[in-house]
Design a protein around this motif. Structure first.
Motif, PDB file in Angstrom:
ATOM      1  N   GLU A 206       9.056 114.376  11.683  1.00  0.00           N
ATOM      2  CA  GLU A 206       9.679 114.164  10.370  1.00  0.00           C
ATOM      3  C   GLU A 206       9.161 112.881   9.723  1.00  0.00           C
ATOM      4  O   GLU A 206       8.896 112.830   8.521  1.00  0.00           O
ATOM      5  N   ALA A 207       8.996 111.812  10.507  1.00  0.00           N
ATOM      6  CA  ALA A 207       8.493 110.546   9.972  1.00  0.00           C
ATOM      7  C   ALA A 207       7.076 110.706   9.433  1.00  0.00           C
ATOM      8  O   ALA A 207       6.732 110.112   8.401  1.00  0.00           O
ATOM      9  N   MET A 208       6.264 111.496  10.112  1.00  0.00           N
ATOM     10  CA  MET A 208       4.877 111.692   9.652  1.00  0.00           C
ATOM     11  C   MET A 208       4.820 112.332   8.268  1.00  0.00           C
ATOM     12  O   MET A 208       3.857 112.138   7.534  1.00  0.00           O
ATOM     13  N   LYS A 209       5.834 113.051   7.877  1.00  0.00           N
ATOM     14  CA  LYS A 209       5.878 113.642   6.533  1.00  0.00           C
ATOM     15  C   LYS A 209       6.000 112.567   5.456  1.00  0.00           C
ATOM     16  O   LYS A 209       5.692 112.812   4.292  1.00  0.00           O
ATOM     17  N   LEU A 210       6.455 111.379   5.840  1.00  0.00           N
ATOM     18  CA  LEU A 210       6.609 110.272   4.892  1.00  0.00           C
ATOM     19  C   LEU A 210       5.354 109.409   4.783  1.00  0.00           C
ATOM     20  O   LEU A 210       5.269 108.542   3.914  1.00  0.00           O
ATOM     21  N   VAL A 211       4.392 109.644   5.662  1.00  0.00           N
ATOM     22  CA  VAL A 211       3.161 108.840   5.660  1.00  0.00           C
ATOM     23  C   VAL A 211       2.251 109.393   4.568  1.00  0.00           C
ATOM     24  O   VAL A 211       1.553 110.387   4.751  1.00  0.00           O
ATOM     25  N   ALA A 212       2.301 108.737   3.414  1.00  0.00           N
ATOM     26  CA  ALA A 212       1.547 109.197   2.245  1.00  0.00           C
ATOM     27  C   ALA A 212       1.247 108.010   1.341  1.00  0.00           C
ATOM     28  O   ALA A 212       1.877 106.954   1.449  1.00  0.00           O
ATOM     29  N   LYS A 213       0.302 108.196   0.448  1.00  0.00           N
ATOM     30  CA  LYS A 213      -0.029 107.162  -0.538  1.00  0.00           C
ATOM     31  C   LYS A 213       1.091 107.071  -1.571  1.00  0.00           C
ATOM     32  O   LYS A 213       1.615 108.092  -2.020  1.00  0.00           O
ATOM     33  N   TYR A 214       1.457 105.855  -1.927  1.00  0.00           N
ATOM     34  CA  TYR A 214       2.435 105.647  -2.993  1.00  0.00           C
ATOM     35  C   TYR A 214       1.698 105.802  -4.318  1.00  0.00           C
ATOM     36  O   TYR A 214       0.561 105.337  -4.466  1.00  0.00           O
ATOM     37  N   PRO A 215       2.295 106.451  -5.301  1.00  0.00           N
ATOM     38  CA  PRO A 215       1.589 106.671  -6.574  1.00  0.00           C
ATOM     39  C   PRO A 215       1.147 105.354  -7.226  1.00  0.00           C
ATOM     40  O   PRO A 215       1.957 104.451  -7.430  1.00  0.00           O
ATOM     41  N   ALA A 216      -0.122 105.259  -7.533  1.00  0.00           N
ATOM     42  CA  ALA A 216      -0.679 104.031  -8.108  1.00  0.00           C
ATOM     43  C   ALA A 216      -0.034 103.679  -9.439  1.00  0.00           C
ATOM     44  O   ALA A 216       0.095 102.498  -9.764  1.00  0.00           O
ATOM     45  N   ASP A 217       0.392 104.672 -10.202  1.00  0.00           N
ATOM     46  CA  ASP A 217       1.003 104.375 -11.497  1.00  0.00           C
ATOM     47  C   ASP A 217       2.401 103.773 -11.353  1.00  0.00           C
ATOM     48  O   ASP A 217       2.995 103.322 -12.325  1.00  0.00           O
ATOM     49  N   ARG A 218       2.927 103.708 -10.130  1.00  0.00           N
ATOM     50  CA  ARG A 218       4.226 103.094  -9.879  1.00  0.00           C
ATOM     51  C   ARG A 218       4.082 101.747  -9.170  1.00  0.00           C
ATOM     52  O   ARG A 218       5.057 101.172  -8.711  1.00  0.00           O
ATOM     53  N   LEU A 219       2.849 101.252  -9.103  1.00  0.00           N
ATOM     54  CA  LEU A 219       2.568  99.943  -8.521  1.00  0.00           C
ATOM     55  C   LEU A 219       2.094  99.005  -9.623  1.00  0.00           C
ATOM     56  O   LEU A 219       1.393  99.422 -10.544  1.00  0.00           O
ATOM     57  N   ALA A 220       2.459  97.753  -9.516  1.00  0.00           N
ATOM     58  CA  ALA A 220       2.004  96.737 -10.467  1.00  0.00           C
ATOM     59  C   ALA A 220       1.068  95.789  -9.728  1.00  0.00           C
ATOM     60  O   ALA A 220       1.400  95.307  -8.650  1.00  0.00           O
ATOM     61  N   VAL A 221      -0.097  95.553 -10.306  1.00  0.00           N
ATOM     62  CA  VAL A 221      -1.080  94.672  -9.688  1.00  0.00           C
ATOM     63  C   VAL A 221      -1.241  93.442 -10.565  1.00  0.00           C
ATOM     64  O   VAL A 221      -1.538  93.551 -11.754  1.00  0.00           O
ATOM     65  N   GLU A 222      -1.011  92.283  -9.974  1.00  0.00           N
ATOM     66  CA  GLU A 222      -1.218  91.019 -10.677  1.00  0.00           C
ATOM     67  C   GLU A 222      -2.516  90.414 -10.147  1.00  0.00           C
ATOM     68  O   GLU A 222      -2.609  90.055  -8.976  1.00  0.00           O
ATOM     69  N   ARG A 223      -3.496  90.324 -10.974  1.00  0.00           N
ATOM     70  CA  ARG A 223      -4.811  89.845 -10.546  1.00  0.00           C
ATOM     71  C   ARG A 223      -4.914  88.323 -10.671  1.00  0.00           C
ATOM     72  O   ARG A 223      -4.350  87.732 -11.573  1.00  0.00           O
ATOM     73  N   THR A 224      -5.626  87.726  -9.740  1.00  0.00           N
ATOM     74  CA  THR A 224      -5.914  86.298  -9.787  1.00  0.00           C
ATOM     75  C   THR A 224      -7.411  86.119  -9.552  1.00  0.00           C
ATOM     76  O   THR A 224      -8.106  87.059  -9.161  1.00  0.00           O
ATOM     77  N   ASP A 225      -7.899  84.924  -9.790  1.00  0.00           N
ATOM     78  CA  ASP A 225      -9.307  84.623  -9.530  1.00  0.00           C
ATOM     79  C   ASP A 225      -9.524  84.139  -8.102  1.00  0.00           C
ATOM     80  O   ASP A 225     -10.647  83.904  -7.686  1.00  0.00           O
ATOM     81  N   ILE A 226      -8.445  83.987  -7.357  1.00  0.00           N
ATOM     82  CA  ILE A 226      -8.540  83.454  -6.000  1.00  0.00           C
ATOM     83  C   ILE A 226      -8.604  84.610  -5.005  1.00  0.00           C
ATOM     84  O   ILE A 226      -7.667  85.397  -4.924  1.00  0.00           O
ATOM     85  N   PRO A 227      -9.695  84.718  -4.259  1.00  0.00           N
ATOM     86  CA  PRO A 227      -9.760  85.795  -3.262  1.00  0.00           C
ATOM     87  C   PRO A 227      -8.775  85.524  -2.128  1.00  0.00           C
ATOM     88  O   PRO A 227      -8.543  84.376  -1.759  1.00  0.00           O
ATOM     89  N   TRP A 228      -8.189  86.570  -1.585  1.00  0.00           N
ATOM     90  CA  TRP A 228      -7.240  86.388  -0.489  1.00  0.00           C
ATOM     91  C   TRP A 228      -7.932  86.341   0.860  1.00  0.00           C
ATOM     92  O   TRP A 228      -7.309  86.098   1.874  1.00  0.00           O
ATOM     93  N   PHE A 229      -9.226  86.579   0.883  1.00  0.00           N
ATOM     94  CA  PHE A 229     -10.000  86.455   2.112  1.00  0.00           C
ATOM     95  C   PHE A 229     -11.448  86.202   1.718  1.00  0.00           C
ATOM     96  O   PHE A 229     -11.834  86.398   0.584  1.00  0.00           O
ATOM     97  N   SER A 230     -12.240  85.763   2.669  1.00  0.00           N
ATOM     98  CA  SER A 230     -13.679  85.645   2.420  1.00  0.00           C
ATOM     99  C   SER A 230     -14.400  86.263   3.607  1.00  0.00           C
ATOM    100  O   SER A 230     -14.032  86.044   4.755  1.00  0.00           O
TER     101      SER A 230
END
Length: 99
Positions: free
Chosen positions: A62-86
């Motif tokens: 039953e849990a595996m049925k929940l393993v899915a991509k969350y809709p991108a149109d329901r996510l908010a992305v705040e962009r910065t100029d600072i990379p979070w890794f190198s």
């Protein structure tokens, strides 16, 4: 990144006790949505609010049925100029797999 349609988001995760490390935790990941692939190739499984309790109490199938991509149109992305890794290039003299 934040979830635009939820005041608080929950990600699917797993944990287990370990004699060596104590409690061990991990987030369940899936391939990123096409819209977010430029940020990273994976994303956490973000649970819909109605599925929080279901994830915690469901059996594996039953849990595996929940393993899915969350809709991108329901996510908010705040962009910065600072990379979070190198990414670091391996040293030129790095050992290979075969001699």
């Amino acid at each position: 990144m934040s979830v635009a349609d939820q005041p608080l988001a929950a990600c699917a995760g797993l944990w287990r006790p370990s004699d060596e490390w104590g409690d061990c935790y991990t987030m369940v990941m899936v391939d990123a949505t096409e819209e977010l692939f430029h940020i990273h190739d994976r994303m956490p499984v973000i649970l819909h609010a109605a599925d929080h309790d279901r994830w915690l109490r469901a059996g594996a199938e039953e849990a595996m049925k929940l393993v899915a991509k969350y809709p991108a149109d329901r996510l908010a992305v705040e962009r910065t100029d600072i990379p979070w890794f190198s990414r670091k290039a391996p040293p030129a003299e790095a050992p290979g797999l075969f001699p």
